[in-house]
Design a protein around this motif. Structure first.
Motif, short mmCIF file in Angstrom:
data_model
loop_
_atom_site.label_atom_id
_atom_site.label_comp_id
_atom_site.label_asym_id
_atom_site.label_seq_id
_atom_site.Cartn_x
_atom_site.Cartn_y
_atom_site.Cartn_z
N LEU A 104 36.89 43.51 44.19
CA LEU A 104 35.68 44.31 44.22
C LEU A 104 34.52 43.59 43.54
CD1 LEU A 104 34.47 47.08 44.97
CD2 LEU A 104 35.11 47.83 42.67
N LYS A 105 34.82 42.92 42.44
CA LYS A 105 33.79 42.16 41.73
C LYS A 105 33.23 41.05 42.61
CE LYS A 105 33.24 39.44 37.52
NZ LYS A 105 33.92 38.89 36.35
N ILE A 106 34.11 40.35 43.32
CA ILE A 106 33.67 39.27 44.21
C ILE A 106 32.83 39.83 45.36
CG2 ILE A 106 34.51 37.62 45.93
CD1 ILE A 106 36.68 36.85 43.98
N SER A 107 33.26 40.96 45.93
CA SER A 107 32.50 41.52 47.05
C SER A 107 31.12 42.00 46.60
CB SER A 107 33.29 42.64 47.71
OG SER A 107 33.51 43.69 46.80
N ILE A 108 31.03 42.59 45.43
CA ILE A 108 29.72 43.03 44.92
C ILE A 108 28.82 41.83 44.66
CG2 ILE A 108 28.58 44.12 42.94
CD1 ILE A 108 30.90 46.13 42.92
N GLU B 99 58.56 48.44 35.07
CA GLU B 99 58.23 47.47 36.11
C GLU B 99 57.25 48.06 37.12
OE1 GLU B 99 61.93 46.28 37.82
OE2 GLU B 99 62.50 45.06 36.10
N GLY B 100 57.44 49.33 37.45
CA GLY B 100 56.52 50.00 38.37
C GLY B 100 55.12 50.09 37.80
N VAL B 101 55.01 50.37 36.52
CA VAL B 101 53.71 50.46 35.87
C VAL B 101 53.06 49.08 35.83
CG1 VAL B 101 52.57 50.90 33.66
CG2 VAL B 101 54.27 52.50 34.51
N SER B 102 53.85 48.04 35.55
CA SER B 102 53.27 46.70 35.49
C SER B 102 52.81 46.24 36.87
CB SER B 102 54.27 45.70 34.91
OG SER B 102 55.36 45.54 35.78
N VAL B 103 53.55 46.61 37.92
CA VAL B 103 53.13 46.27 39.28
C VAL B 103 51.85 47.01 39.62
CG1 VAL B 103 53.75 46.52 41.72
CG2 VAL B 103 55.45 45.69 40.09
N PHE B 104 51.76 48.27 39.23
CA PHE B 104 50.55 49.05 39.48
C PHE B 104 49.35 48.44 38.75
CE2 PHE B 104 47.70 52.61 38.38
CZ PHE B 104 47.35 52.99 39.66
N LYS B 105 49.54 48.02 37.49
CA LYS B 105 48.46 47.39 36.73
C LYS B 105 48.03 46.08 37.38
CE LYS B 105 49.35 49.26 32.14
NZ LYS B 105 49.72 48.95 30.76
N VAL C 143 44.03 43.06 40.52
CA VAL C 143 43.66 42.26 41.69
C VAL C 143 42.55 42.94 42.48
CG1 VAL C 143 44.48 41.43 43.92
CG2 VAL C 143 45.85 41.04 41.90
N LEU C 144 42.68 44.25 42.67
CA LEU C 144 41.65 44.98 43.41
C LEU C 144 40.31 44.97 42.68
CD1 LEU C 144 43.64 48.02 44.84
CD2 LEU C 144 42.81 46.00 46.06
N SER C 145 40.35 45.06 41.35
CA SER C 145 39.09 45.02 40.60
C SER C 145 38.43 43.64 40.72
CB SER C 145 39.32 45.38 39.14
OG SER C 145 40.07 44.37 38.49
N LYS D 193 38.84 31.14 44.92
CA LYS D 193 39.31 31.65 43.63
C LYS D 193 40.67 32.33 43.72
CE LYS D 193 34.74 32.56 41.73
NZ LYS D 193 33.91 33.57 41.06
N SER D 194 41.43 32.02 44.76
CA SER D 194 42.70 32.72 44.97
C SER D 194 43.68 32.51 43.83
CB SER D 194 43.33 32.28 46.29
OG SER D 194 43.62 30.91 46.25
N LYS D 195 43.68 31.33 43.24
CA LYS D 195 44.61 31.06 42.15
C LYS D 195 44.30 31.95 40.94
CE LYS D 195 46.28 26.96 41.56
NZ LYS D 195 46.43 25.53 41.23
N SER D 196 43.04 32.11 40.63
CA SER D 196 42.68 32.94 39.47
C SER D 196 42.75 34.44 39.78
CB SER D 196 41.29 32.58 38.96
OG SER D 196 40.32 32.92 39.93
N ILE D 197 42.61 34.81 41.05
CA ILE D 197 42.66 36.23 41.41
C ILE D 197 44.08 36.75 41.40
CG2 ILE D 197 42.28 37.88 43.27
CD1 ILE D 197 39.88 36.23 44.10
N PHE D 198 44.98 36.01 42.03
CA PHE D 198 46.32 36.51 42.23
C PHE D 198 47.33 36.08 41.17
CE2 PHE D 198 44.40 36.38 46.50
CZ PHE D 198 44.40 37.74 46.74
#
Length: 115
Positions: free
Chosen positions: A27-31, A11-17, A22-24, A79-84
């Motif tokens: 980052l894609k949106i900000s770039i 579960e910890g690994v899946s949360v980390f993934k 989400v961060l990637s 795009k919050s629905k597709s991001i999160f």
């Protein structure tokens, strides 16, 4: 004890993934917004200099940063629905093979005649 610790570790690994994905996406949106906003401000600088309007460069820099931040926030909201959202596992449905009923009937009839 081992089973629960393995489950917690998974579960910890899946949360980390999930957090990394989400961060990637963020980052894609900000770039993307940086790629759009800075050339627009640069063309504004060029057009104003050709027209004879001289404004400090810090004004354009602040304008570029502000427009980028506004665009990032608006894209994240849109795009919050597709991001999160977590990816949905697709289940493959078994599709029955297409059969010709006339061929099946004739083979069944032949069997009946032979028997």
């Amino acid at each position: 004890m081992k089973k629960t610790s393995n489950k917690k570790a998974r579960e910890g690994v899946s949360v980390f993934k999930y957090i990394v994905s989400v961060l990637s996406r963020l980052l894609k949106i900000s770039i993307q917004s940086i790629i759009v906003c800075f050339p627009v401000i640069l063309t504004l600088v060029i057009i104003n200099s050709l027209l004879g309007v001289h404004i400090r460069f810090s004004y354009y820099f602040k304008l570029a940063i502000l427009s980028t931040l506004i665009m990032i926030i608006s894209l994240i909201v849109l795009k919050s629905k597709s991001i999160f959202s977590r990816p949905v596992k697709k289940v493959k449905k078994t599709v029955p093979a297409k059969t010709n009923r006339k061929v099946q009937r004739s083979t069944q009839r032949r069997r009946k005649r032979i028997s």
